[in-house]
Write a protein that holds these residues in place. Sequence first.
Motif, PDB file in Angstrom:
ATOM      1  N   MET A 117       5.302  12.878   8.046  1.00 29.86           N
ATOM      2  CA  MET A 117       4.326  13.049   6.892  1.00 29.86           C
ATOM      3  C   MET A 117       4.493  14.304   5.992  1.00 29.86           C
ATOM      4  O   MET A 117       5.199  15.277   6.350  1.00 29.86           O
ATOM      5  CB  MET A 117       2.840  13.003   7.373  1.00 29.86           C
ATOM      6  CG  MET A 117       2.485  11.736   7.697  1.00 29.86           C
ATOM      7  SD  MET A 117       0.845  11.727   8.403  1.00 29.86           S
ATOM      8  CE  MET A 117      -0.156  11.954   7.012  1.00 29.86           C
ATOM      9  N   SER A 118       4.137  13.940   4.818  1.00 27.52           N
ATOM     10  CA  SER A 118       4.369  15.080   3.756  1.00 27.52           C
ATOM     11  C   SER A 118       3.356  16.100   3.799  1.00 27.52           C
ATOM     12  O   SER A 118       2.243  15.833   4.378  1.00 27.52           O
ATOM     13  CB  SER A 118       4.152  14.597   2.275  1.00 27.52           C
ATOM     14  OG  SER A 118       3.477  15.441   1.573  1.00 27.52           O
ATOM     15  N   GLN A 119       3.813  17.444   3.978  1.00 28.92           N
ATOM     16  CA  GLN A 119       3.266  18.687   4.254  1.00 28.92           C
ATOM     17  C   GLN A 119       2.036  18.703   3.057  1.00 28.92           C
ATOM     18  O   GLN A 119       0.689  19.194   3.547  1.00 28.92           O
ATOM     19  CB  GLN A 119       3.959  20.118   3.902  1.00 28.92           C
ATOM     20  CG  GLN A 119       4.997  20.100   5.133  1.00 28.92           C
ATOM     21  CD  GLN A 119       4.421  20.404   6.425  1.00 28.92           C
ATOM     22  OE1 GLN A 119       3.174  20.661   6.749  1.00 28.92           O
ATOM     23  NE2 GLN A 119       4.563  19.299   7.577  1.00 28.92           N
ATOM     24  N   LYS A 120       2.304  18.292   2.062  1.00 31.43           N
ATOM     25  CA  LYS A 120       1.254  18.335   1.138  1.00 31.43           C
ATOM     26  C   LYS A 120       0.109  17.611   1.143  1.00 31.43           C
ATOM     27  O   LYS A 120      -1.081  17.843   1.253  1.00 31.43           O
ATOM     28  CB  LYS A 120       1.728  18.103  -0.474  1.00 31.43           C
ATOM     29  CG  LYS A 120       1.341  18.779  -1.533  1.00 31.43           C
ATOM     30  CD  LYS A 120       2.099  18.629  -2.954  1.00 31.43           C
ATOM     31  CE  LYS A 120       1.126  17.823  -3.800  1.00 31.43           C
ATOM     32  NZ  LYS A 120       1.871  17.126  -4.886  1.00 31.43           N
ATOM     33  N   ILE A 121       0.313  16.255   1.636  1.00 31.37           N
ATOM     34  CA  ILE A 121      -0.604  15.175   2.070  1.00 31.37           C
ATOM     35  C   ILE A 121      -1.298  15.832   3.318  1.00 31.37           C
ATOM     36  O   ILE A 121      -2.573  15.707   3.221  1.00 31.37           O
ATOM     37  CB  ILE A 121      -0.140  13.816   2.280  1.00 31.37           C
ATOM     38  CG1 ILE A 121       0.825  13.367   0.927  1.00 31.37           C
ATOM     39  CG2 ILE A 121      -0.868  12.962   2.700  1.00 31.37           C
ATOM     40  CD1 ILE A 121      -0.086  12.697   0.042  1.00 31.37           C
ATOM     41  N   LEU A 122      -0.795  16.376   4.210  1.00 33.47           N
ATOM     42  CA  LEU A 122      -1.472  16.901   5.471  1.00 33.47           C
ATOM     43  C   LEU A 122      -2.391  17.803   4.879  1.00 33.47           C
ATOM     44  O   LEU A 122      -3.370  17.916   5.689  1.00 33.47           O
ATOM     45  CB  LEU A 122      -0.466  17.159   6.515  1.00 33.47           C
ATOM     46  CG  LEU A 122       0.453  16.212   7.089  1.00 33.47           C
ATOM     47  CD1 LEU A 122       1.454  16.727   8.159  1.00 33.47           C
ATOM     48  CD2 LEU A 122      -0.496  15.827   8.073  1.00 33.47           C
ATOM     49  N   ALA A 123      -1.917  18.756   3.941  1.00 31.87           N
ATOM     50  CA  ALA A 123      -3.009  19.879   3.851  1.00 31.87           C
ATOM     51  C   ALA A 123      -3.838  19.498   3.243  1.00 31.87           C
ATOM     52  O   ALA A 123      -5.212  19.831   3.435  1.00 31.87           O
ATOM     53  CB  ALA A 123      -2.167  20.950   2.968  1.00 31.87           C
TER      54      ALA A 123
ATOM     55  N   MET B 272       0.702  -1.180  -0.046  1.00 34.67           N
ATOM     56  CA  MET B 272       0.093   0.122   0.018  1.00 34.67           C
ATOM     57  C   MET B 272       0.778   1.366   0.077  1.00 34.67           C
ATOM     58  O   MET B 272       2.080   1.323   0.578  1.00 34.67           O
ATOM     59  CB  MET B 272      -0.977   0.021   1.064  1.00 34.67           C
ATOM     60  CG  MET B 272      -1.925   0.828   1.229  1.00 34.67           C
ATOM     61  SD  MET B 272      -2.932   1.252   2.820  1.00 34.67           S
ATOM     62  CE  MET B 272      -4.052  -0.077   2.544  1.00 34.67           C
ATOM     63  N   ASN B 273       0.480   2.300  -0.679  1.00 35.36           N
ATOM     64  CA  ASN B 273       0.984   3.505  -0.607  1.00 35.36           C
ATOM     65  C   ASN B 273       1.283   4.015   0.799  1.00 35.36           C
ATOM     66  O   ASN B 273       0.406   4.007   1.546  1.00 35.36           O
ATOM     67  CB  ASN B 273       0.002   4.561  -1.471  1.00 35.36           C
ATOM     68  CG  ASN B 273       0.629   5.869  -1.403  1.00 35.36           C
ATOM     69  OD1 ASN B 273       0.911   6.835  -0.519  1.00 35.36           O
ATOM     70  ND2 ASN B 273       0.641   6.307  -2.736  1.00 35.36           N
ATOM     71  N   LYS B 274       2.639   4.454   1.025  1.00 38.22           N
ATOM     72  CA  LYS B 274       3.080   4.897   2.320  1.00 38.22           C
ATOM     73  C   LYS B 274       2.079   6.030   2.666  1.00 38.22           C
ATOM     74  O   LYS B 274       1.710   6.310   4.106  1.00 38.22           O
ATOM     75  CB  LYS B 274       4.327   5.265   2.160  1.00 38.22           C
ATOM     76  CG  LYS B 274       4.818   5.783   3.608  1.00 38.22           C
ATOM     77  CD  LYS B 274       6.437   5.697   3.639  1.00 38.22           C
ATOM     78  CE  LYS B 274       7.014   7.299   2.978  1.00 38.22           C
ATOM     79  NZ  LYS B 274       6.636   8.553   3.731  1.00 38.22           N
ATOM     80  N   HIS B 275       1.704   6.989   2.050  1.00 39.49           N
ATOM     81  CA  HIS B 275       1.074   8.227   2.265  1.00 39.49           C
ATOM     82  C   HIS B 275      -0.348   7.848   2.781  1.00 39.49           C
ATOM     83  O   HIS B 275      -0.805   8.351   3.676  1.00 39.49           O
ATOM     84  CB  HIS B 275       1.055   9.361   1.301  1.00 39.49           C
ATOM     85  CG  HIS B 275       2.254   9.734   0.674  1.00 39.49           C
ATOM     86  ND1 HIS B 275       3.262  10.236   1.576  1.00 39.49           N
ATOM     87  CD2 HIS B 275       3.082   9.818  -0.489  1.00 39.49           C
ATOM     88  CE1 HIS B 275       4.129  10.848   1.069  1.00 39.49           C
ATOM     89  NE2 HIS B 275       4.077  10.605  -0.163  1.00 39.49           N
ATOM     90  N   LEU B 276      -0.721   6.822   1.942  1.00 42.71           N
ATOM     91  CA  LEU B 276      -2.114   6.343   2.219  1.00 42.71           C
ATOM     92  C   LEU B 276      -2.196   5.499   3.735  1.00 42.71           C
ATOM     93  O   LEU B 276      -2.981   5.971   4.471  1.00 42.71           O
ATOM     94  CB  LEU B 276      -2.752   5.465   1.221  1.00 42.71           C
ATOM     95  CG  LEU B 276      -4.092   5.066   1.326  1.00 42.71           C
ATOM     96  CD1 LEU B 276      -5.062   6.079   1.457  1.00 42.71           C
ATOM     97  CD2 LEU B 276      -4.363   3.832   0.169  1.00 42.71           C
ATOM     98  N   GLU B 277      -1.265   4.930   4.010  1.00 42.46           N
ATOM     99  CA  GLU B 277      -1.082   4.279   5.324  1.00 42.46           C
ATOM    100  C   GLU B 277      -0.924   5.066   6.365  1.00 42.46           C
ATOM    101  O   GLU B 277      -1.625   4.983   7.227  1.00 42.46           O
ATOM    102  CB  GLU B 277       0.220   3.359   5.350  1.00 42.46           C
ATOM    103  CG  GLU B 277      -0.067   1.737   4.972  1.00 42.46           C
ATOM    104  CD  GLU B 277       1.247   1.301   4.878  1.00 42.46           C
ATOM    105  OE1 GLU B 277       2.339   1.491   5.398  1.00 42.46           O
ATOM    106  OE2 GLU B 277       1.257  -0.009   4.159  1.00 42.46           O
ATOM    107  N   GLU B 278      -0.215   6.175   6.141  1.00 48.42           N
ATOM    108  CA  GLU B 278      -0.072   7.291   7.026  1.00 48.42           C
ATOM    109  C   GLU B 278      -1.366   7.965   7.226  1.00 48.42           C
ATOM    110  O   GLU B 278      -1.920   8.456   8.569  1.00 48.42           O
ATOM    111  CB  GLU B 278       0.878   8.279   6.780  1.00 48.42           C
ATOM    112  CG  GLU B 278       2.468   7.804   6.770  1.00 48.42           C
ATOM    113  CD  GLU B 278       3.465   8.530   6.102  1.00 48.42           C
ATOM    114  OE1 GLU B 278       4.566   8.165   6.323  1.00 48.42           O
ATOM    115  OE2 GLU B 278       3.137   9.615   5.478  1.00 48.42           O
TER     116      GLU B 278
END
Length: 242
Positions: free
Chosen positions: A171-177, A1-7
């Motif tokens: 986490m990535s700032q973009k993903i968080l936003a 699974m995509n790491k960003h999605l997991e987070e």
Amino acid sequence: MNKHLEELIELSKIDRAIDAFEPKIEAARAKLSALEAKETAVAEEIENLKEEIKEAELKKAKNDLHIQELTEKLEANKKKMADAKTEKEIKALQLEEDIAKEQLDFANEEIARLDNLIETRKGEIEAKEAELAELKEQSEALKAEVEAELAEIEKEKQALFEKKQALVSKMSQKILAFYDKIRRWARNTAVVPVRKQACMGCFMKINDKTYAEVIKGEEITTCPHCGRILYMEPQSEEAATE
Ligand SMILES: [Zn+2]
């Protein structure tokens, strides 16, 4: 699974857990304030009863004064009666005496009635004071209980905040936003699972293409209907939460 999605899945779970404390905190405080309201009501009733006694005492004093006046009048009347010369004079004095005696009886009855009332109210106050003492005792016990409960909640909440902090920091700032933007309107359902090919946020069926993307989990996929972030939960988890 995509790491960003997991987070994101993990983050949304933490956020949901943090928010779940609010109703618990409110419920704990509500218990206490209900008891406090009861205490205030009983204290008010006691004050009202005391006020009634005060009024009764005042009325009693007025009647006492009246009795004194009537007694003096009767004394004076007796003297006048001895000095009376004519039948007419005697009759008038007798009438006055009768009236005064009647008033005297009435004043005495009134005092007896007021005494009775005062006794009754005193008994009621005693009962209410016992009730209030018991409520205060309960309140003290509950306060300690609620405080302990709140402290426990605070501790758990703090642990979750720390966990969230650790997660967010990597986490990535973009993903968080992106997540925060959805969370602003979706609150605790910003990241939702897909079950039976339906978004568990808006409960609408998603198309096959989106469904396939969600199953792959290689990218962050959003619901075409509502815009929430979608994911496939492991089979065991789906069974457990259903
Ligand atoms: Zn949706």
